[in-house]
Design a protein around this motif. Sequence first.
Motif, PDB file in Angstrom:
ATOM      1  N   CYS A   1       3.597  -0.861  -8.011  1.00  0.00           N
ATOM      2  CA  CYS A   1       4.075   0.378  -8.847  1.00  0.00           C
ATOM      3  C   CYS A   1       3.030   0.492  -9.923  1.00  0.00           C
ATOM      4  O   CYS A   1       2.561   1.768 -10.013  1.00  0.00           O
ATOM      5  CB  CYS A   1       5.445  -0.015  -9.155  1.00  0.00           C
ATOM      6  SG  CYS A   1       6.749  -0.057  -8.106  1.00  0.00           S
TER       7      CYS A   1
ATOM      8  N   GLU B   1      -0.322  -0.338 -10.418  1.00  0.00           N
ATOM      9  CA  GLU B   1      -1.519   0.111  -9.947  1.00  0.00           C
ATOM     10  C   GLU B   1      -1.341   1.579  -9.625  1.00  0.00           C
ATOM     11  O   GLU B   1      -2.466   2.236  -9.730  1.00  0.00           O
ATOM     12  CB  GLU B   1      -1.904  -0.672  -8.954  1.00  0.00           C
ATOM     13  CG  GLU B   1      -2.634  -2.142  -9.279  1.00  0.00           C
ATOM     14  CD  GLU B   1      -2.768  -2.990  -8.275  1.00  0.00           C
ATOM     15  OE1 GLU B   1      -2.600  -2.660  -7.008  1.00  0.00           O
ATOM     16  OE2 GLU B   1      -3.226  -4.195  -8.237  1.00  0.00           O
ATOM     17  N   GLY B   2      -0.326   1.742  -8.898  1.00  0.00           N
ATOM     18  CA  GLY B   2      -0.269   3.295  -8.251  1.00  0.00           C
ATOM     19  C   GLY B   2      -0.004   4.340  -9.508  1.00  0.00           C
ATOM     20  O   GLY B   2      -0.695   5.332  -9.448  1.00  0.00           O
TER      21      GLY B   2
ATOM     22  N   ASP C   1       0.904  -1.181   0.112  1.00  0.00           N
ATOM     23  CA  ASP C   1      -0.160  -0.115  -0.043  1.00  0.00           C
ATOM     24  C   ASP C   1       1.016   1.368  -0.175  1.00  0.00           C
ATOM     25  O   ASP C   1       0.427   2.221  -0.788  1.00  0.00           O
ATOM     26  CB  ASP C   1      -0.788   0.228   1.159  1.00  0.00           C
ATOM     27  CG  ASP C   1      -1.917  -1.048   1.082  1.00  0.00           C
ATOM     28  OD1 ASP C   1      -2.484  -1.112   0.084  1.00  0.00           O
ATOM     29  OD2 ASP C   1      -2.707  -1.469   2.123  1.00  0.00           O
TER      30      ASP C   1
ATOM     31  N   GLY D   1      -3.107   6.846  -9.926  1.00  0.00           N
ATOM     32  CA  GLY D   1      -2.771   8.255  -9.724  1.00  0.00           C
ATOM     33  C   GLY D   1      -3.146   9.222 -10.887  1.00  0.00           C
ATOM     34  O   GLY D   1      -3.546  10.411 -10.812  1.00  0.00           O
TER      35      GLY D   1
ATOM     36  N   ARG E   1       2.190   1.471  -3.484  1.00  0.00           N
ATOM     37  CA  ARG E   1       1.048   2.064  -4.373  1.00  0.00           C
ATOM     38  C   ARG E   1       0.635   3.384  -4.393  1.00  0.00           C
ATOM     39  O   ARG E   1       0.671   4.383  -5.197  1.00  0.00           O
ATOM     40  CB  ARG E   1      -0.110   1.152  -4.073  1.00  0.00           C
ATOM     41  CG  ARG E   1      -1.407   1.453  -5.130  1.00  0.00           C
ATOM     42  CD  ARG E   1      -2.315   0.356  -4.926  1.00  0.00           C
ATOM     43  NE  ARG E   1      -2.193  -1.046  -4.866  1.00  0.00           N
ATOM     44  CZ  ARG E   1      -1.657  -1.858  -3.880  1.00  0.00           C
ATOM     45  NH1 ARG E   1      -2.043  -1.553  -2.772  1.00  0.00           N
ATOM     46  NH2 ARG E   1      -1.290  -3.145  -4.136  1.00  0.00           N
ATOM     47  N   PHE E   2       0.829   3.952  -3.011  1.00  0.00           N
ATOM     48  CA  PHE E   2       0.407   5.393  -2.548  1.00  0.00           C
ATOM     49  C   PHE E   2       1.402   6.538  -3.034  1.00  0.00           C
ATOM     50  O   PHE E   2       1.167   7.303  -3.738  1.00  0.00           O
ATOM     51  CB  PHE E   2       0.207   5.383  -1.291  1.00  0.00           C
ATOM     52  CG  PHE E   2       0.241   6.852  -0.543  1.00  0.00           C
ATOM     53  CD1 PHE E   2      -1.017   7.785  -0.820  1.00  0.00           C
ATOM     54  CD2 PHE E   2       1.210   7.617  -0.122  1.00  0.00           C
ATOM     55  CE1 PHE E   2      -1.054   9.098  -0.179  1.00  0.00           C
ATOM     56  CE2 PHE E   2       1.435   8.863   0.206  1.00  0.00           C
ATOM     57  CZ  PHE E   2       0.283   9.570   0.394  1.00  0.00           C
ATOM     58  N   SER E   3       2.842   5.976  -2.933  1.00  0.00           N
ATOM     59  CA  SER E   3       3.500   6.825  -3.266  1.00  0.00           C
ATOM     60  C   SER E   3       3.802   6.983  -4.623  1.00  0.00           C
ATOM     61  O   SER E   3       4.281   8.050  -5.389  1.00  0.00           O
ATOM     62  CB  SER E   3       5.178   6.250  -2.574  1.00  0.00           C
ATOM     63  OG  SER E   3       5.051   6.498  -1.368  1.00  0.00           O
ATOM     64  N   TYR E   4       3.805   5.865  -5.298  1.00  0.00           N
ATOM     65  CA  TYR E   4       3.736   5.911  -6.999  1.00  0.00           C
ATOM     66  C   TYR E   4       2.445   6.589  -7.675  1.00  0.00           C
ATOM     67  O   TYR E   4       2.809   7.364  -8.580  1.00  0.00           O
ATOM     68  CB  TYR E   4       3.963   4.501  -7.653  1.00  0.00           C
ATOM     69  CG  TYR E   4       5.324   4.034  -7.837  1.00  0.00           C
ATOM     70  CD1 TYR E   4       5.891   4.071  -9.148  1.00  0.00           C
ATOM     71  CD2 TYR E   4       5.759   3.323  -6.818  1.00  0.00           C
ATOM     72  CE1 TYR E   4       7.163   3.609  -9.109  1.00  0.00           C
ATOM     73  CE2 TYR E   4       7.396   3.041  -6.799  1.00  0.00           C
ATOM     74  CZ  TYR E   4       7.920   3.259  -8.150  1.00  0.00           C
ATOM     75  OH  TYR E   4       9.132   2.923  -7.935  1.00  0.00           O
ATOM     76  N   ALA E   5       1.238   6.566  -6.855  1.00  0.00           N
ATOM     77  CA  ALA E   5       0.065   7.188  -7.348  1.00  0.00           C
ATOM     78  C   ALA E   5       0.373   8.688  -7.263  1.00  0.00           C
ATOM     79  O   ALA E   5       0.164   9.492  -8.055  1.00  0.00           O
ATOM     80  CB  ALA E   5      -1.088   6.968  -6.647  1.00  0.00           C
TER      81      ALA E   5
END
Length: 166
Positions: free
Chosen positions: A119, A121-122, A81, A126, A84-88
């Motif tokens: 990665c 998905e993010g 998570d 995003g 995912r959050f950081s790449y988004a």
Amino acid sequence: MVKYSSKQKRDQADVLFVPYIEGKPLEETCPEAKEFDQHLKSLISSKDYQGKKGELFRVYLEDQPEKRICLIGLGKDPSMDDIRFSYAKASRFFTSFEAESANVFIPKHSDPKSALEACFEGLLLGNYVFSQYKAKSRKDLTLSTFSHLNLITSVIAPIGTFRIKA
């Protein structure tokens, strides 16, 4: 179009996403990014950039296939998570610059397949914009903004090329 690659030579792109785990050397987080270690070591050691979850830092370098590099902070001991959050967050940030292509380094992780998935998905999430009820006064950047994503990893063999449908 999305390409998975383990080749050393990168394609031309608007941005290169480089992951960084807080408190670890860059080459431990992302072995593919060792060529930037000399440029980024002083930035990291000066505490101007710490690599906290979602922290972004934009760097311009000459003589590279990309126009800019984005350091993506994943925090300490990142979960899927967190990745995912950081790449988004990085994806949203660079769509504001109307970036159309990106080379993406995947962080070294104990579960490389899940890290690759997080990665990807993010980056896609995003870019998502629900604009059905918004006024059309400005150009909304959508999934098709990144027309080319080159996911680069030395851990997983190249899988193939896939087309993104917006």
